[in-house]
Design an enzyme around this catalytic site. Structure first.
Site, mmCIF file in Angstrom:
data_model
loop_
_atom_site.group_PDB
_atom_site.id
_atom_site.type_symbol
_atom_site.label_atom_id
_atom_site.label_comp_id
_atom_site.label_asym_id
_atom_site.label_seq_id
_atom_site.Cartn_x
_atom_site.Cartn_y
_atom_site.Cartn_z
ATOM 1 N N SER A 155 34.468 51.306 42.683
ATOM 2 C CA SER A 155 33.645 51.538 43.773
ATOM 3 C C SER A 155 33.828 53.063 44.332
ATOM 4 O O SER A 155 34.914 53.611 44.440
ATOM 5 C CB SER A 155 34.012 50.745 45.011
ATOM 6 O OG SER A 155 33.664 49.535 44.643
ATOM 7 N N HIS A 186 28.137 51.376 42.415
ATOM 8 C CA HIS A 186 28.167 50.981 41.001
ATOM 9 C C HIS A 186 26.889 51.061 40.281
ATOM 10 O O HIS A 186 25.942 50.385 40.474
ATOM 11 C CB HIS A 186 29.003 49.657 40.770
ATOM 12 C CG HIS A 186 30.130 49.343 40.985
ATOM 13 N ND1 HIS A 186 31.152 49.587 40.206
ATOM 14 C CD2 HIS A 186 30.653 49.217 42.459
ATOM 15 C CE1 HIS A 186 32.421 49.165 40.682
ATOM 16 N NE2 HIS A 186 32.148 49.113 42.311
ATOM 17 N N HIS A 199 32.011 42.164 39.223
ATOM 18 C CA HIS A 199 33.015 41.641 40.259
ATOM 19 C C HIS A 199 32.841 39.974 40.167
ATOM 20 O O HIS A 199 31.555 39.702 40.184
ATOM 21 C CB HIS A 199 33.085 41.904 41.248
ATOM 22 C CG HIS A 199 33.113 43.616 41.573
ATOM 23 N ND1 HIS A 199 32.045 44.237 41.457
ATOM 24 C CD2 HIS A 199 34.161 44.249 41.870
ATOM 25 C CE1 HIS A 199 32.383 45.579 41.801
ATOM 26 N NE2 HIS A 199 33.687 45.634 41.781
ATOM 27 N N TYR A 211 32.724 38.309 42.720
ATOM 28 C CA TYR A 211 32.368 37.714 43.712
ATOM 29 C C TYR A 211 30.719 37.947 43.717
ATOM 30 O O TYR A 211 29.760 37.587 44.594
ATOM 31 C CB TYR A 211 32.633 38.577 45.068
ATOM 32 C CG TYR A 211 32.716 39.856 44.982
ATOM 33 C CD1 TYR A 211 31.343 40.493 45.258
ATOM 34 C CD2 TYR A 211 33.556 40.798 44.912
ATOM 35 C CE1 TYR A 211 31.041 42.018 45.266
ATOM 36 C CE2 TYR A 211 33.620 42.116 44.828
ATOM 37 C CZ TYR A 211 32.064 42.782 44.826
ATOM 38 O OH TYR A 211 32.112 44.217 45.082
ATOM 39 N N GLU A 212 30.227 38.605 42.632
ATOM 40 C CA GLU A 212 28.802 38.847 42.567
ATOM 41 C C GLU A 212 27.985 37.822 42.201
ATOM 42 O O GLU A 212 26.679 37.510 42.161
ATOM 43 C CB GLU A 212 28.560 40.031 41.702
ATOM 44 C CG GLU A 212 28.868 41.280 42.231
ATOM 45 C CD GLU A 212 28.702 42.695 41.063
ATOM 46 O OE1 GLU A 212 27.646 43.070 41.067
ATOM 47 O OE2 GLU A 212 29.627 43.021 40.556
ATOM 48 N N ALA A 240 39.071 50.552 43.773
ATOM 49 C CA ALA A 240 39.233 51.148 45.161
ATOM 50 C C ALA A 240 40.210 49.968 45.756
ATOM 51 O O ALA A 240 39.682 48.583 45.364
ATOM 52 C CB ALA A 240 37.977 51.057 45.938
ATOM 53 N N MET A 278 39.547 43.288 45.014
ATOM 54 C CA MET A 278 38.632 42.337 44.516
ATOM 55 C C MET A 278 38.059 42.549 43.192
ATOM 56 O O MET A 278 36.928 42.083 42.521
ATOM 57 C CB MET A 278 37.190 42.330 45.313
ATOM 58 C CG MET A 278 37.677 42.277 47.028
ATOM 59 S SD MET A 278 35.974 42.304 47.677
ATOM 60 C CE MET A 278 36.415 42.596 49.310
ATOM 61 N N SER A 279 38.960 43.222 42.200
ATOM 62 C CA SER A 279 38.553 43.470 40.919
ATOM 63 C C SER A 279 39.816 43.592 39.900
ATOM 64 O O SER A 279 40.594 42.907 40.401
ATOM 65 C CB SER A 279 37.756 44.960 40.852
ATOM 66 O OG SER A 279 38.704 45.787 41.028
ATOM 67 N N ASN A 301 41.848 52.183 52.172
ATOM 68 C CA ASN A 301 42.398 52.165 53.524
ATOM 69 C C ASN A 301 43.573 51.322 53.439
ATOM 70 O O ASN A 301 44.273 50.848 52.621
ATOM 71 C CB ASN A 301 41.082 50.854 54.002
ATOM 72 C CG ASN A 301 40.918 49.779 53.084
ATOM 73 O OD1 ASN A 301 40.411 49.909 52.064
ATOM 74 N ND2 ASN A 301 41.556 48.580 53.487
ATOM 75 N N HIS A 305 32.962 47.948 53.339
ATOM 76 C CA HIS A 305 32.505 48.684 52.330
ATOM 77 C C HIS A 305 32.117 50.100 52.603
ATOM 78 O O HIS A 305 32.434 50.898 51.650
ATOM 79 C CB HIS A 305 31.407 47.823 51.701
ATOM 80 C CG HIS A 305 31.231 48.424 50.202
ATOM 81 N ND1 HIS A 305 31.931 48.244 49.145
ATOM 82 C CD2 HIS A 305 29.942 48.634 49.750
ATOM 83 C CE1 HIS A 305 31.349 48.693 48.149
ATOM 84 N NE2 HIS A 305 30.124 49.043 48.343
HETATM 85 N N1 HPA Z 1 40.514 44.642 50.462
HETATM 86 C C1 HPA Z 1 39.965 44.563 49.299
HETATM 87 N N2 HPA Z 1 39.262 45.127 48.448
HETATM 88 C C2 HPA Z 1 39.178 46.563 48.848
HETATM 89 C C3 HPA Z 1 39.887 46.962 50.009
HETATM 90 C C4 HPA Z 1 40.807 46.040 50.891
HETATM 91 O O1 HPA Z 1 41.258 46.125 51.782
HETATM 92 N N3 HPA Z 1 39.927 48.052 50.100
HETATM 93 C C5 HPA Z 1 38.996 48.451 49.069
HETATM 94 N N4 HPA Z 1 38.687 47.470 48.469
#
Ligand code: HPA
Length: 264
Positions: A25, A56, A78, A80-81, A108, A203-204, A227, A239
């Protein structure tokens, strides 16, 4: 109909991309550094998944980066999609068919370590998958019992560490824990992940790493930390924050990858 591998061979004639790079991402701009680029929209590659996530693009960029022939996936699929863990099987199989031996994954991610804050890079040296989901479920044959020790190639990891030292780019090292998403983790899940030994959450990456090992590709992976994970900072993850903060580490990640490839 031509297969995705046929389309790649026809459009990027003469190029054998030994390395595939998957951009996470907000990291799509890494593809801008590819020289002599041939760009193929995923829509022209049968079986390549159309990304539905902001940040993406959904393009395969073939050319040269760090003096290596590469295929850059600008956008991944992903779980989750759509709830399909196997979504990256066709792309990775096609790229293997056209000569790929090495898969470099970027993502990310949220950090579980206060000293590794937004804008930091973290090399993944192992992962934790307690989601109950595995992209090899349903594969026939005994080669589904893939050895995951190690999942991440030690020599490629060392090359990343060496490139980081040479280029003076701080590079943390850690364990990535896959959460399915798309909701972010709860603070309690983040505390649990830390207890389990994780250094980052995201998440990937894990489904691709498992598929790649099944396909006998060598794997390396780097997180762009956007983060601190849920409950660790005043601002909760979002996001919008992922996309905004990914630019901070993206430039360094771009230099790191080019430097690592040059020395391969
Ligand atoms: N959690 C899950 N996926 C992420 C995060 C997070 O804190 N930051 C960027 N992608």
């Amino acid at each position: 109909m031509n297969s995705a591998a046929d389309v790649i061979r026809m459009r990027a004639a003469g190029l054998t991309p030994r390395i595939t790079l998957v951009l996470g991402s907000g990291l799509g701009s890494l593809a801008d550094a590819v020289e002599g680029a041939t760009t193929i929209p995923y829509g022209d590659l049968p079986g390549f998944p159309q990304p539905t996530v902001g940040g993406h693009a959904g393009r395969l960029v073939l050319g040269r980066l760090g003096n290596q022939a590469v295929a850059v996936m600008q956008g991944r699929s992903h779980y989750y999609e759509h709830g399909e863990a196997t979504a990256m099987k066709v792309p990775l199989t096609a790229l293997k068919a056209v000569g790929c031996e090495i898969l470099i994954l970027t993502n990310a991610a949220g950090s579980l370590r206060h000293e590794v804050g937004p804008g930091s890079l973290m090399l993944i040296h192992d992962h934790i998958n307690l989601t109950g989901i595995n992209p090899l479920v349903g594969e026939p044959g005994d080669n589904r019992f893939v050895n995951m020790s190690p999942a991440y190639d030690a020599e490629l990891a060392d090359r990343f560490r060496a490139a980081a030292r040479r280029l003076d780019i701080p590079l943390a090292d850690g364990i990535y824990m896959w959460f399915v998403g798309p909701s972010f983790e709860t603070p309690a899940e983040v505390r649990a992940a830390r207890v389990l030994g994780a250094d980052a959450v995201g998440m990937s990456t894990v489904p691709e790493a498992v598929l790649a090992r099944y396909l006998d590709l060598r794997v390396a992976a780097v997180c762009n930390i956007t983060n601190l994970a849920a409950g660790m900072a005043v601002e909760p993850p979002s996001h919008a924050q992922t996309l905004a903060k990914s630019a901070v580490g993206a430039a360094a990640l771009s230099r790191l990858i080019a430097g690592m490839l040059e020395a391969l």
